[in-house]
Design a protein around this motif. Structure first.
Motif, short mmCIF file in Angstrom:
data_model
loop_
_atom_site.label_atom_id
_atom_site.label_comp_id
_atom_site.label_asym_id
_atom_site.label_seq_id
_atom_site.Cartn_x
_atom_site.Cartn_y
_atom_site.Cartn_z
N UNK A 155 -25.02 -23.34 -24.46
CA UNK A 155 -24.98 -22.29 -23.45
C UNK A 155 -26.33 -22.03 -22.80
N UNK A 156 -27.39 -22.64 -23.29
CA UNK A 156 -28.68 -22.55 -22.60
C UNK A 156 -28.60 -23.23 -21.24
N UNK A 157 -27.75 -24.25 -21.15
CA UNK A 157 -27.61 -25.02 -19.91
C UNK A 157 -26.26 -24.83 -19.25
N UNK A 158 -25.21 -24.66 -20.05
CA UNK A 158 -23.84 -24.62 -19.53
C UNK A 158 -23.18 -23.28 -19.88
N UNK A 159 -22.70 -22.55 -18.88
CA UNK A 159 -22.14 -21.22 -19.17
C UNK A 159 -20.75 -21.23 -19.81
N UNK A 160 -19.97 -22.28 -19.57
CA UNK A 160 -18.58 -22.28 -20.04
C UNK A 160 -18.35 -23.43 -21.02
N UNK A 161 -17.80 -23.12 -22.18
CA UNK A 161 -17.54 -24.13 -23.21
C UNK A 161 -16.07 -24.13 -23.58
N UNK A 162 -15.63 -25.27 -24.09
CA UNK A 162 -14.28 -25.43 -24.61
C UNK A 162 -14.40 -25.72 -26.10
N UNK A 163 -13.81 -24.85 -26.93
CA UNK A 163 -13.81 -25.05 -28.38
C UNK A 163 -12.41 -25.49 -28.79
N UNK A 164 -12.34 -26.63 -29.46
CA UNK A 164 -11.05 -27.13 -29.94
C UNK A 164 -11.13 -27.37 -31.43
N UNK A 165 -10.08 -26.96 -32.13
CA UNK A 165 -9.98 -27.26 -33.55
C UNK A 165 -9.97 -28.77 -33.70
N UNK A 166 -10.70 -29.28 -34.66
CA UNK A 166 -10.87 -30.72 -34.81
C UNK A 166 -9.56 -31.44 -35.11
N UNK A 167 -8.59 -30.71 -35.66
CA UNK A 167 -7.30 -31.33 -36.00
C UNK A 167 -6.20 -31.05 -34.99
N UNK A 168 -6.53 -30.33 -33.92
CA UNK A 168 -5.50 -29.99 -32.94
C UNK A 168 -5.08 -31.22 -32.14
N UNK A 169 -3.87 -31.15 -31.59
CA UNK A 169 -3.35 -32.23 -30.77
C UNK A 169 -3.34 -31.77 -29.32
N UNK A 170 -3.12 -32.72 -28.41
CA UNK A 170 -2.97 -32.37 -26.99
C UNK A 170 -1.51 -32.01 -26.81
N UNK A 171 -1.21 -30.73 -26.84
CA UNK A 171 0.18 -30.26 -26.89
C UNK A 171 0.80 -30.30 -25.51
N UNK A 172 1.85 -31.09 -25.38
CA UNK A 172 2.56 -31.21 -24.11
C UNK A 172 3.20 -29.88 -23.73
N UNK A 173 2.90 -29.46 -22.53
CA UNK A 173 3.55 -28.25 -22.01
C UNK A 173 2.98 -26.95 -22.53
N UNK A 174 1.91 -27.01 -23.34
CA UNK A 174 1.30 -25.79 -23.88
C UNK A 174 0.08 -25.42 -23.07
#
Length: 174
Positions: A155-174
């Motif tokens: 965040x020193x350089x980038x204001x917006x971050x995306x945090x994802x659980x390491x075991x999550x999947x790319x959920x279709x339609x979610x």
């Protein structure tokens, strides 16, 4: 049942983050996470889905409308990987920043964990001048203890971050 089929999406949609947090302490209120994270920069810009099938490239926005890109970005996308793919990214300031992958070499990879999808992107795709694959400059993996430090550093350089659980999947339609 005929009515239900009309409502199903024809294309896999780009997923939106499920929870928005404004301070890292807000995350502690949420349940169901493993405690290991993939922290990525989330660039401001136009969210797109890029599909490569053989020599064909199709770029669409979140509404599934065709999205135009310049010839230089198109060349970079062709050099990105020799296999077919579908990626989720953001076009910003003349560059496409890859967030995730949904399809690779004939396989739906949305059921793979975030860790496996990031590993696939880093191992099989090469960044080019106009298309950037997640790397140490904008994507980090950490556990609960290192999360504050990683978030503060990015965040020193980038204001917006995306945090994802390491075991999550790319959920279709979610």
């Amino acid at each position: 049942s005929g009515l239900l089929l009309k409502d199903l999406p024809k294309e896999m949609p780009l997923i939106e983050p499920l929870h928005k947090i404004f301070e890292i302490d807000d995350l502690r209120q949420l349940r169901g996470f493993t405690g290991e994270w993939v922290v990525s920069v989330f660039y401001e810009g136009e969210r797109v889905k890029v599909k490569r099938r053989k020599n064909s490239l199709t770029i669409t926005d979140t509404e599934h409308n065709k999205f135009g890109i310049d010839d230089e970005m198109r060349k970079s996308l062709r050099k990105l990987c020799k296999h077919d793919y579908t990626i989720d990214g953001v076009v910003s300031d003349g560059k496409l920043y890859i967030n995730d992958i949904m399809y690779y070499e004939g396989n739906d990879v949305t059921d793979m964990s975030t860790r496996e999808r990031v590993k696939l992107l880093r191992g099989q795709f090469d960044s080019h001048e106009h298309v950037l694959v997640p790397g140490p400059h904008n994507t980090r993996i950490t556990d609960e203890e290192g999360l504050d430090l990683i978030v503060t550093d990015l965040q020193k350089t980038y204001p917006q971050l995306l945090l994802r659980d390491i075991k999550s999947t790319y959920m279709k339609g979610e």
